[in-house]
Every structure is written in structure tokens, then in C-alpha cells.
Design a protein around this motif. Structure first.
Motif, PDB file in Angstrom:
ATOM      1  N   ILE A  97      23.687 -18.856  -7.569  1.00 45.82           N
ATOM      2  CA  ILE A  97      23.026 -20.274  -7.287  1.00 45.82           C
ATOM      3  C   ILE A  97      22.573 -20.900  -8.319  1.00 45.82           C
ATOM      4  CG2 ILE A  97      21.079 -20.814  -5.824  1.00 45.82           C
ATOM      5  CD1 ILE A  97      21.313 -18.570  -3.865  1.00 45.82           C
ATOM      6  N   GLU A  98      22.334 -20.074  -9.285  1.00 48.71           N
ATOM      7  CA  GLU A  98      21.544 -20.770 -10.597  1.00 48.71           C
ATOM      8  C   GLU A  98      22.511 -21.225 -11.450  1.00 48.71           C
ATOM      9  OE1 GLU A  98      18.526 -19.025 -14.138  1.00 48.71           O
ATOM     10  OE2 GLU A  98      20.483 -17.728 -13.619  1.00 48.71           O
ATOM     11  N   THR A  99      23.758 -20.932 -11.340  1.00 42.59           N
ATOM     12  CA  THR A  99      24.695 -21.639 -12.276  1.00 42.59           C
ATOM     13  C   THR A  99      24.696 -22.983 -12.545  1.00 42.59           C
ATOM     14  OG1 THR A  99      26.242 -19.749 -11.509  1.00 42.59           O
ATOM     15  CG2 THR A  99      27.395 -21.460 -12.970  1.00 42.59           C
ATOM     16  N   PRO A 100      24.781 -23.846 -11.576  1.00 34.94           N
ATOM     17  CA  PRO A 100      24.540 -25.274 -11.876  1.00 34.94           C
ATOM     18  C   PRO A 100      23.395 -25.737 -12.661  1.00 34.94           C
ATOM     19  CG  PRO A 100      25.027 -24.947  -9.534  1.00 34.94           C
ATOM     20  CD  PRO A 100      24.741 -23.662  -9.955  1.00 34.94           C
ATOM     21  N   LEU A 101      22.255 -25.123 -12.619  1.00 42.80           N
ATOM     22  CA  LEU A 101      21.205 -25.383 -13.411  1.00 42.80           C
ATOM     23  C   LEU A 101      21.480 -25.388 -14.803  1.00 42.80           C
ATOM     24  CD1 LEU A 101      18.467 -24.156 -10.940  1.00 42.80           C
ATOM     25  CD2 LEU A 101      19.305 -26.382 -10.961  1.00 42.80           C
ATOM     26  N   TYR A 111      23.638 -26.061 -16.595  1.00 46.13           N
ATOM     27  CA  TYR A 111      24.493 -26.756 -17.099  1.00 46.13           C
ATOM     28  C   TYR A 111      23.540 -28.306 -17.466  1.00 46.13           C
ATOM     29  CZ  TYR A 111      28.651 -25.236 -15.528  1.00 46.13           C
ATOM     30  OH  TYR A 111      29.946 -24.199 -15.341  1.00 46.13           O
ATOM     31  N   LYS A 112      22.125 -27.937 -16.758  1.00 48.21           N
ATOM     32  CA  LYS A 112      21.262 -29.152 -16.984  1.00 48.21           C
ATOM     33  C   LYS A 112      20.262 -28.519 -17.764  1.00 48.21           C
ATOM     34  CE  LYS A 112      22.196 -31.007 -12.405  1.00 48.21           C
ATOM     35  NZ  LYS A 112      21.587 -31.851 -11.314  1.00 48.21           N
ATOM     36  N   ASN A 113      19.432 -29.704 -18.389  1.00 46.34           N
ATOM     37  CA  ASN A 113      18.454 -29.194 -19.194  1.00 46.34           C
ATOM     38  C   ASN A 113      17.174 -28.760 -18.579  1.00 46.34           C
ATOM     39  OD1 ASN A 113      17.950 -28.915 -21.976  1.00 46.34           O
ATOM     40  ND2 ASN A 113      17.983 -30.762 -22.841  1.00 46.34           N
ATOM     41  N   ILE A 114      17.128 -27.521 -17.777  1.00 40.88           N
ATOM     42  CA  ILE A 114      16.049 -27.139 -16.956  1.00 40.88           C
ATOM     43  C   ILE A 114      15.454 -25.734 -17.595  1.00 40.88           C
ATOM     44  CG2 ILE A 114      15.473 -26.143 -14.558  1.00 40.88           C
ATOM     45  CD1 ILE A 114      17.229 -28.346 -13.575  1.00 40.88           C
ATOM     46  N   LYS A 115      14.248 -25.892 -17.580  1.00 41.14           N
ATOM     47  CA  LYS A 115      13.388 -24.533 -18.316  1.00 41.14           C
ATOM     48  C   LYS A 115      13.660 -23.264 -17.388  1.00 41.14           C
ATOM     49  CE  LYS A 115       9.156 -25.648 -18.965  1.00 41.14           C
ATOM     50  NZ  LYS A 115       8.806 -27.057 -18.296  1.00 41.14           N
ATOM     51  N   SER A 116      13.638 -22.244 -17.971  1.00 37.90           N
ATOM     52  CA  SER A 116      13.972 -20.960 -17.265  1.00 37.90           C
ATOM     53  C   SER A 116      12.916 -20.754 -16.099  1.00 37.90           C
ATOM     54  CB  SER A 116      13.669 -19.798 -18.265  1.00 37.90           C
ATOM     55  OG  SER A 116      13.731 -18.635 -17.548  1.00 37.90           O
ATOM     56  N   SER A 117      11.478 -21.056 -16.198  1.00 36.42           N
ATOM     57  CA  SER A 117      10.666 -20.838 -15.215  1.00 36.42           C
ATOM     58  C   SER A 117      10.874 -21.907 -14.111  1.00 36.42           C
ATOM     59  CB  SER A 117       9.086 -21.167 -15.839  1.00 36.42           C
ATOM     60  OG  SER A 117       9.321 -22.439 -16.326  1.00 36.42           O
ATOM     61  N   GLU A 118      11.462 -23.026 -14.205  1.00 27.97           N
ATOM     62  CA  GLU A 118      11.584 -23.938 -13.288  1.00 27.97           C
ATOM     63  C   GLU A 118      13.064 -23.508 -12.586  1.00 27.97           C
ATOM     64  OE1 GLU A 118      12.470 -28.475 -12.711  1.00 27.97           O
ATOM     65  OE2 GLU A 118      11.896 -28.090 -14.502  1.00 27.97           O
ATOM     66  N   ARG A 119      13.818 -22.938 -13.175  1.00 25.63           N
ATOM     67  CA  ARG A 119      15.164 -22.481 -12.744  1.00 25.63           C
ATOM     68  C   ARG A 119      14.869 -21.355 -11.555  1.00 25.63           C
ATOM     69  NH1 ARG A 119      17.556 -22.407 -17.734  1.00 25.63           N
ATOM     70  NH2 ARG A 119      17.817 -19.982 -17.757  1.00 25.63           N
ATOM     71  N   LYS A 120      13.956 -20.322 -11.951  1.00 29.32           N
ATOM     72  CA  LYS A 120      13.417 -19.188 -11.146  1.00 29.32           C
ATOM     73  C   LYS A 120      12.952 -19.884  -9.720  1.00 29.32           C
ATOM     74  CE  LYS A 120      12.608 -15.305 -14.386  1.00 29.32           C
ATOM     75  NZ  LYS A 120      12.350 -15.523 -15.583  1.00 29.32           N
ATOM     76  N   ALA A 121      11.961 -20.870 -10.102  1.00 25.26           N
ATOM     77  CA  ALA A 121      11.398 -21.369  -8.927  1.00 25.26           C
ATOM     78  C   ALA A 121      12.165 -22.098  -8.015  1.00 25.26           C
ATOM     79  CB  ALA A 121      10.389 -22.439  -9.417  1.00 25.26           C
ATOM     80  N   LEU A 122      13.308 -22.825  -8.572  1.00 24.32           N
ATOM     81  CA  LEU A 122      14.279 -23.542  -7.698  1.00 24.32           C
ATOM     82  C   LEU A 122      15.227 -22.432  -6.917  1.00 24.32           C
ATOM     83  CD1 LEU A 122      15.346 -26.227 -10.216  1.00 24.32           C
ATOM     84  CD2 LEU A 122      14.349 -26.604  -7.900  1.00 24.32           C
ATOM     85  N   VAL A 123      15.569 -21.273  -7.812  1.00 28.54           N
ATOM     86  CA  VAL A 123      16.674 -20.427  -7.073  1.00 28.54           C
ATOM     87  C   VAL A 123      15.595 -19.754  -5.959  1.00 28.54           C
ATOM     88  CG1 VAL A 123      17.764 -18.423  -7.554  1.00 28.54           C
ATOM     89  CG2 VAL A 123      17.799 -20.233  -9.188  1.00 28.54           C
ATOM     90  N   ALA A 124      14.595 -19.435  -6.205  1.00 31.64           N
ATOM     91  CA  ALA A 124      13.705 -18.697  -5.069  1.00 31.64           C
ATOM     92  C   ALA A 124      13.453 -19.459  -3.947  1.00 31.64           C
ATOM     93  CB  ALA A 124      12.242 -18.355  -5.931  1.00 31.64           C
TER      94      ALA A 124
END
Length: 225
Positions: free
Chosen positions: A108-112, A114-127
Motif C-alpha cells: 500500500i505504501e509503494t506509490p508514496l 515515488y512522491k516526496n512524502i515524509k516517513s511519518s506522513e506515509r505511516k499515517a496515510l497507510v494506517a
């Protein structure tokens, strides 16, 4: 004012078969406005998947014009095209296309990535996605450990996580039971109400009826809409 998200003019895709050229798509003219929900219908081999793949920039039209958000895709470099679809397009495949070596969370995280998204924000989006699709308990499992319906949910979560402007869905419920199919279609409807443009290829009259517009293909041509 409603903007045009994409426009095809005389878009054609030909492939070589021995010494012959076969037209998989033949002079397609099509305009899609932002916020539309379009169903592509037609028998197997009519060109539905090919059209989705070309719109999604996984394949190229061999002739004709294609503009996406005002950009001339047909004359762009591969790198720029790739940037465009990673930024704005989410793809849902019938065969899921999950990455076997990655668990649910990582898929689920893969597309993120490719984008300039911080690790903490990626975690929140995946959750958030895991929660939304009720698959929190599956986050550490690998695709082979999931049922078809669960794999499709992961595929859809992955398509949505980057907040695409356009979702392309190729027979999105082809491998699901009727209850799961209805849930997926209701989800698409909900997303569409929130302004996401959706183009789905489907054999199912029921699924097609969720769309605001039905386009029928036959032998690579649009025959009616």
C-alpha cells in the motif's frame, strides 16, 4: 467550470503480427470531464483493457492525440509521462498486481515512495487506508496469504493512497463474490461523489450501471455511448 481531464483524438494503437498490423484501438475520439464515472463495455477483445492501459500510460497510442490535464501525452518523453501518471492516476487491476515480496503495509505504501512524502506522513496515510478497508489485522501478511477479495482491497487501497485525480479500474470485481463486488462498487461511487474521476472496464451490466456514462467498444472502435 468543469474541466476536461483527458481528451483522445483519433487515438489508435496498432501492433505487428507477423507482416500484418493489427489495430487494437482504431481512431478513438473521447473526452472525459473531471468528476465523470465512465463504464467501458464490450466483449473480450474489444479493446477495453488496451484503452485503459493507454490512458494510464502503461502502453502508448501509436497514432493520434492524447492530452491529459492539458499536457500533450503523445509527444512527451517517457520520464515526464511516468511522472504524470504517478502523480495523478491510480490503477486497479483484475489480477491485483501486488508485489509478492512485500507485505500488505509495504504494498500500500509503494506509490508514496515515488512522491516526496515524509516517513511519518506515509505511516499515517497507510494506517488510515488499512483502517478504511478493515485490513489492519492483515498488514504483515504477504499477498499469497490473502484471499482474492483481500488482495483486491489491498490493490484498491494502493491505488487510492496517492489521492489520484483519475482511477482506472480494469474488471475491478472480476475475481470477487457478489457481496465484495457491491462493496467495491459502492466505494467507487463514494469516491466519485468526492470528485474523483473514474473509468472502469467491465463485463457486468450491474457494475456498468454505477457509471454516469457507458461507452461501448467493439473491435477497437467506439460503437455507441
Amino acid at each position: 467550470m468543469v474541466n476536461t481531464i483527458l481528451k483522445l483524438s483519433q487515438a489508435t494503437r496498432e501492433v505487428n503480427s507477423g507482416s500484418n498490423k493489427i489495430a487494437l484501438l482504431d481512431s478513438i475520439n473521447m473526452e472525459v470531464k473531471e468528476g465523470e464515472f465512465i463504464s467501458l463495455m464490450g466483449p473480450s477483445g474489444s479493446g477495453k483493457s488496451t484503452l485503459l492501459n493507454c490512458i494510464g500510460m502503461l502502453d502508448n497510442f501509436t497514432d493520434g492525440g492524447y492530452t491529459f490535464l492539458g499536457e500533450p501525452v503523445h509527444s512527451m518523453k517517457e520520464r515526464n509521462r511516468s511522472k504524470l501518471y504517478k502523480e495523478y492516476i491510480g490503477f486497479v487491476f483484475q489480477a491485483y498486481h501486488l508485489i509478492d515480496e512485500l507485505n500488505v503495509w509495504e504494498n500500500i505504501e509503494t506509490p508514496l515512495l515515488y512522491k516526496n512524502i515524509k516517513s511519518s506522513e506515509r505511516k499515517a496515510l497507510v494506517a488510515d487506508m488499512l483502517d478504511r478497508f478493515n485490513i489492519v489485522g492483515k498488514k504483515d501478511l504477504f499477498p499469497a496469504q490473502l484471499s482474492g477479495g483481500q488482495q483486491q482491497l489491498v490493490g484498491i487501497a494502493r491505488a487510492l493512497i496517492g489521492k489520484p485525480k483519475l482511477i482506472l479500474a480494469d474488471e475491478p470485481t472480476g475475481n470477487l463474490n457478489s457481496k465484495q463486488s457491491t462493496e467495491i462498487m459502492e466505494l467507487f461511487l463514494e469516491l466519485n461523489k468526492q470528485g474523483v474521476t473514474i473509468i472502469q472496464a467491465t463485463h457486468s451490466e450491474t457494475n456498468a450501471s454505477y457509471g454516469s456514462r457507458i461507452i461501448n467498444l467493439l473491435d477497437g472502435k467506439i460503437v455507441s455511448e
